[in-house]
Each structure stands twice: as C-alpha cells, then as structure tokens.
Design an enzyme around this catalytic site. Structure first.
Site, PDB file in Angstrom:
ATOM      1  N   GLU A 240       0.803  -1.227   0.000  1.00  0.00           N
ATOM      2  CA  GLU A 240       0.000   0.000   0.000  1.00  0.00           C
ATOM      3  C   GLU A 240       0.839   1.281   0.000  1.00  0.00           C
ATOM      4  OE1 GLU A 240      -3.846  -0.067   2.187  1.00  0.00           O
ATOM      5  OE2 GLU A 240      -3.066  -1.926   3.019  1.00  0.00           O
ATOM      6  N   HIS A 256       8.642 -26.097   6.119  1.00  0.00           N
ATOM      7  CA  HIS A 256       7.917 -27.287   5.668  1.00  0.00           C
ATOM      8  C   HIS A 256       7.311 -27.087   4.285  1.00  0.00           C
ATOM      9  CE1 HIS A 256       8.416 -29.069   9.655  1.00  0.00           C
ATOM     10  NE2 HIS A 256       8.336 -27.816  10.061  1.00  0.00           N
ATOM     11  N   LYS A 350     -13.841  -0.423  -4.569  1.00  0.00           N
ATOM     12  CA  LYS A 350     -15.024  -0.127  -3.751  1.00  0.00           C
ATOM     13  C   LYS A 350     -16.077   0.608  -4.585  1.00  0.00           C
ATOM     14  CE  LYS A 350     -12.727  -0.260   0.785  1.00  0.00           C
ATOM     15  NZ  LYS A 350     -12.226   0.430   1.976  1.00  0.00           N
TER      16      LYS A 350
HETATM   17  C1  F6R Z   1      -5.467   0.731   4.663  1.00  0.00           C
HETATM   18  C2  F6R Z   1      -6.526   0.610   3.706  1.00  0.00           C
HETATM   19  C3  F6R Z   1      -7.349  -0.623   3.593  1.00  0.00           C
HETATM   20  C4  F6R Z   1      -8.613  -0.471   4.478  1.00  0.00           C
HETATM   21  C5  F6R Z   1      -9.642  -1.536   4.101  1.00  0.00           C
HETATM   22  C6  F6R Z   1     -10.872  -1.528   4.991  1.00  0.00           C
HETATM   23  O1  F6R Z   1      -4.976   2.057   4.688  1.00  0.00           O
HETATM   24  O2  F6R Z   1      -6.745   1.560   2.993  1.00  0.00           O
HETATM   25  O3  F6R Z   1      -6.649  -1.791   3.904  1.00  0.00           O
HETATM   26  O4  F6R Z   1      -8.274  -0.567   5.833  1.00  0.00           O
HETATM   27  O5  F6R Z   1     -10.041  -1.325   2.757  1.00  0.00           O
HETATM   28  O6  F6R Z   1     -11.403  -0.237   5.143  1.00  0.00           O
HETATM   29  P1  F6R Z   1     -11.735   0.305   6.605  1.00  0.00           P
HETATM   30  O7  F6R Z   1     -10.458   0.199   7.371  1.00  0.00           O
HETATM   31  O8  F6R Z   1     -12.160   1.698   6.418  1.00  0.00           O
HETATM   32  O9  F6R Z   1     -12.826  -0.580   7.127  1.00  0.00           O
END
Ligand code: F6R
Length: 357
Positions: A240, A256, A350
């Site tokens: 990330e 293993h 998303k």
């Molecule tokens: C870390 C990141 C992702 C979010 C994940 C879940 O900076 O951007 O790993 O943590 O997409 O989102 P949240 O944490 O808001 O539930």
C-alpha cells in the site's frame, strides 16, 4: 538500477509525500498513548464471561486484531480469532465478544459482520472513525469507540489496536498492560527520532534497507505467535505505501514448504531480498532453524537482512519490528517516486462494487 536511485538524504524527495504520511508515522507513539486513554474511558461490553473473542474487519482495520491474537497467544484465557468476511463462523453466539472495526465505518464486509453479530446475540463492541458503523452502533446502543477520522486506515493502528487491548484488560480477560504500553511508547519515540527523514542514511536503518529493496522483491520472514503478523504488516505496507508486490512467511511453517521453493533452478529468486525478523528471546530451536535456513538461502537470494527486535516487553519488541517495516516501506515509496498515502486501486474497487450493488 541503483545508479537511478534518488537520494533519500536530499529532503526534496519528501515532496512526493503529498498527504504527509511521514507525520503520521512519526506520530505513531502519541497515537498509541491516545489509544490507551480511549480504551480506559470506553464503555465496556458485558463480556467479562466471553468464551471467545472475534475481531471483525478488513485490511488496515483487521491487522490490529491479528496483532492482538499473536501478542496475547500465551496470555488470553479465551481464543481470539480474526474474521475478514461478510459472514461469521458458526460458533459465534451470545457468549462471544465480537469487536467490529472499520476505520471508515463503511466497509461492506464489516457492516455485514456487525449485523450478523447482532442477530446472533453476541456481545458487540464497535471501533470506528465514523461512517455507517458509527450510526449502526449508536442506533443499536452498542458500546462504541470513536477514533479521530481523516487518515489512511493503516496509519491509525495506534488508535485501533491499543483501545482493544485495554478493553480486554478491563474485562479481566488479560493481565494489565499499562507498563508494557508505556515502554512501547517510549521506545517508539526513540526510534522515531532515529528513523525520521532528517537522519542520514548511514545512521538510518530503514533508509538503508529501502535502498537494498529497491528494484527487488521483498520477502519478510517472521516467527509464529511473535512476529508472524508483523511480517504480514511489512508485506501489506510494501503493497500500500510502496505500491509493490511482496511476500511473507513464518517460522517454523516455512521450513515445511517455502524453503523448497528456494531450491529450484529458476533464477527469479536472485531478485528476492529476504528480511528476517529476529528476537533475542526467540526459542533456541527457532534460532537454529533460522540459521540453517539462512545458510540454505544465502547463495540463492539477492541478499538477507536481519532486523532485531528492541525493548524488554513483548509488546515493545513486537512494535519495534513493526515500526521499522512501516518506515522502510515509506522510504521505498520515496525511492520509487510514489506518494505513499493514496490507495487508488482499493478506492476504485469499492466504487465499482458500489455500482453493482
Ligand atoms: C489501509 C486501507 C485498507 C482499508 C480496508 C478496509 O490504509 O486503505 O486496507 O483498511 O479497505 O477499510 P476500513 O479500514 O475503512 O474498514
């Protein structure tokens, strides 16, 4: 490749960090201290008799649960498991404490787990920076810990992990942690002073390691129930922050399977740089395994770097290793000229999912 590498000691290199990730890294010790206070003042779920603890979350919001499981593996009298899915395991019921964590409060898998925990009659605690989870928890009158918003979730570990740990101590499920937290905060402050961008590479271990990893595949090896989750955190921070692929594995399990992968004849392994997470308190047998494994990989890997845990308490030792990884992934991002904060691919995923709901 190294001839094209930018100079990490030239502070203009920080221009690429447009959202100020470095400040969040430097603030991590203060975040942990604030997280302890949040845990102390939180309303407790009625879960002192819980027979199991489930931490439900994804990505940067789930890793605090993993760290908790690994850190408390010898100290918590009930099992802890982490659930990264829409649905909860069958054992979850009225005698389970489900800690639902979503920093944004809008992660659909986590919201689904919240609803399921409620419908199974589990004791629920929510931790979030806002969003729908805050609304749902308030509406359901579920204990809620609200942490400051507006940061990348992975940069809020101090806010997401520490209150959880404190709540478990207040419920009597694990021994008091105040001393360990205080030592960890103090040690991380010292490390922040050593790892900050103003300190030149020859005295700055994460800068030095990032230079080794530039143009190579990082593979991070930890030890089960100590640095296993830390190794995973290094990997996800490379993903990330630095926007690169990385691998991780864990002793003794990797002896293993993965170790055989190093014995093949293809030359791709020559581009892998291995980071071994070490601890002066590791079991003798584990130390012997690591030494033998090093001798087997030596000729095959681009190189091996050992990073040793610092501090006395198990908590300080764990977080000293984690902090080195956070800074290394940060400096590797600068070497590649990428802004460490944005994770556009996750946002895009998303968004696309939202249109297919
Ligand atoms: C870390 C990141 C992702 C979010 C994940 C879940 O900076 O951007 O790993 O943590 O997409 O989102 P949240 O944490 O808001 O539930």
């Amino acid at each position: 490749m190294s001839s094209e590498m930018v100079d990490l000691d030239d502070l203009e290199v920080l221009d690429v960090d447009r959202s100020g990730m470095v400040q969040l890294l430097l603030d991590f010790p203060e975040q942990m201290q604030a997280g302890e206070r949040l845990g102390q003042s939180a309303e407790l779920p009625m879960a002192a008799n819980a027979r199991a603890i489930v931490v439900a979350g994804l990505g940067g919001s789930a890793i605090g649960g993993d760290l908790l499981r690994s850190y408390l593996s010898q100290d918590c009298r009930v099992p802890i498991c982490v659930n990264r899915h829409y649905i909860l395991p069958a054992f979850v019921g009225p005698e389970t404490l489900v800690c639902v964590i979503s920093y944004s409060g809008n992660t659909e898998e986590t919201l689904s787990a919240f609803a399921e925990a409620r419908s199974r009659g589990a004791k629920v605690l929510a931790i979030t920076g806002g969003g729908q989870l805050a609304e749902m928890a308030t509406q359901a009158r579920v204990p809620l810990i609200t942490v400051p918003g507006g940061m990348p979730p992975r940069a809020t570990l101090g806010y997401l992990f520490t209150p959880l740990l404190v709540v478990l101590t207040r419920l009597g499920l694990v021994p008091d942690q105040h001393e360990a937290i205080a030592e960890t905060v103090e040690l991380l402050r010292e490390l922040a002073a050593q790892y900050r961008p103003g300190v030149e590479s020859f005295r700055n271990p994460p800068k030095e390691l990032a230079r080794r990893l530039y143009g190579r595949w990082p593979a991070v090896y930890g030890v089960q129930d100590f640095s296993d989750v830390v190794a995973y955190r290094w990997r996800t921070q490379f993903n990330e922050n630095s926007k690169v692929l990385a691998a991780h594995h864990v002793f003794p399990e990797l002896n293993h399977n993965e170790v055989v992968g190093w014995s093949g004849s293809n030359s791709l392994s020559n581009d892998v740089w291995v980071v071994m997470l070490r601890d002066h308190q590791e079991m003798d047998r584990i130390a012997q395994r690591i030494e033998i494994t090093k001798s087997l990989l030596q000729e095959k890997a681009a190189g091996i770097t050992e990073v040793w845990a610092q501090g006395r308490s198990r908590l300080a030792r764990t977080f000293s290793l984690l902090y080195m990884g956070d800074f290394t992934s940060y400096y590797l991002a600068l070497l590649y000229g990428v802004d460490p904060s944005p994770v556009r691919v996750i946002d895009l995923l998303k968004e696309r999912l939202a249109t297919t709901a």
